[in-house]
Design an enzyme around this catalytic site. Sequence first.
Site, PDB file in Angstrom:
ATOM      1  N   HIS A  34       0.860  -1.192   0.000  1.00  0.00           N
ATOM      2  CA  HIS A  34       0.000   0.000   0.000  1.00  0.00           C
ATOM      3  C   HIS A  34       0.895   1.240   0.000  1.00  0.00           C
ATOM      4  CE1 HIS A  34      -3.833   2.080   0.692  1.00  0.00           C
ATOM      5  NE2 HIS A  34      -3.148   2.903   1.479  1.00  0.00           N
ATOM      6  N   MET A  38       0.806  11.700  -0.764  1.00  0.00           N
ATOM      7  CA  MET A  38       0.182  12.881  -0.143  1.00  0.00           C
ATOM      8  C   MET A  38       0.818  14.146  -0.684  1.00  0.00           C
ATOM      9  SD  MET A  38       0.291  11.616   3.777  1.00  0.00           S
ATOM     10  CE  MET A  38      -0.223   9.992   4.270  1.00  0.00           C
ATOM     11  N   HIS A  67      -2.645   4.781  -3.212  1.00  0.00           N
ATOM     12  CA  HIS A  67      -3.723   5.594  -2.630  1.00  0.00           C
ATOM     13  C   HIS A  67      -3.338   7.071  -2.781  1.00  0.00           C
ATOM     14  CE1 HIS A  67      -6.052   6.568   1.380  1.00  0.00           C
ATOM     15  NE2 HIS A  67      -6.509   7.244   0.343  1.00  0.00           N
ATOM     16  N   MET A  69      -3.816  10.640  -2.005  1.00  0.00           N
ATOM     17  CA  MET A  69      -4.438  11.620  -1.108  1.00  0.00           C
ATOM     18  C   MET A  69      -4.013  12.994  -1.618  1.00  0.00           C
ATOM     19  SD  MET A  69      -3.971  10.057   2.637  1.00  0.00           S
ATOM     20  CE  MET A  69      -3.592   8.352   2.877  1.00  0.00           C
ATOM     21  N   MET A 138     -11.422   5.113   5.143  1.00  0.00           N
ATOM     22  CA  MET A 138     -10.402   5.642   6.049  1.00  0.00           C
ATOM     23  C   MET A 138     -10.905   5.499   7.486  1.00  0.00           C
ATOM     24  SD  MET A 138      -7.867   6.709   4.165  1.00  0.00           S
ATOM     25  CE  MET A 138      -6.949   7.523   5.462  1.00  0.00           C
TER      26      MET A 138
END
Length: 219
Positions: A34, A38, A67, A69, A138
């Site tokens: 994962h 960010m 992921h 963000m 989340m």
Amino acid sequence: MGKRIIAPSLLAADFANLQRDIEMVNESEADWFHLDIMDGLFVPNISFGMPVVKAIAKHAKKTLDVHLMIVDPDRYIQEFADLGANVLTVHYEVCNHLHRTVHAIKAAGMKAGVAITPHTSVQLLEDIIQDLDLVCVMSVNPGFGGQSFIENTYAKVKALKKLIEDKNTDTLIEIDGGVNATNAKKLVEAGADVLVAGSFVFKSDDPISTIADLKKEIV
């Protein structure tokens, strides 16, 4: 029910020994890597960018679950596909045209995920759930590793599982944040398929055993 998936979060890895930590995950019973990207805008933190993802992809032998963000994820979809991402997850909260974004991810050859923060209702996904390969719930406020788990997550997972069943789709439910040996089994019982574990794995004395124990919890 397909097999449950453990996805160690490399945000919690030792960046001075990243290759060592990647090889540990390769050798472990974990299923995915994962990767949290960010931008310091959508979340109050900056993690790592393309060069680090490229370096991770070179050594990782398992699914890369990326992921995003970040604001404006559409700008980078093709780039992450080129870097070797297998699953690309964007945030519901930043996508003005979510349907278009999801289909752009699939067109680039990746599985498409949508993440929701703790305050976003699962019902908002009702019109898009059939197009999604994965929903990332989340279970902490996004931006920093090591936070404690938000208890309302179980109810959210159950509601999401019901929505998936009602729409007769096979979307996976991923839980990201504060996952550990205490809540893993309860999360799976509520309907979770993929558990992201960061600090719990990488800060443990024996990460390989920690992953194996987590895997036993969710079989």
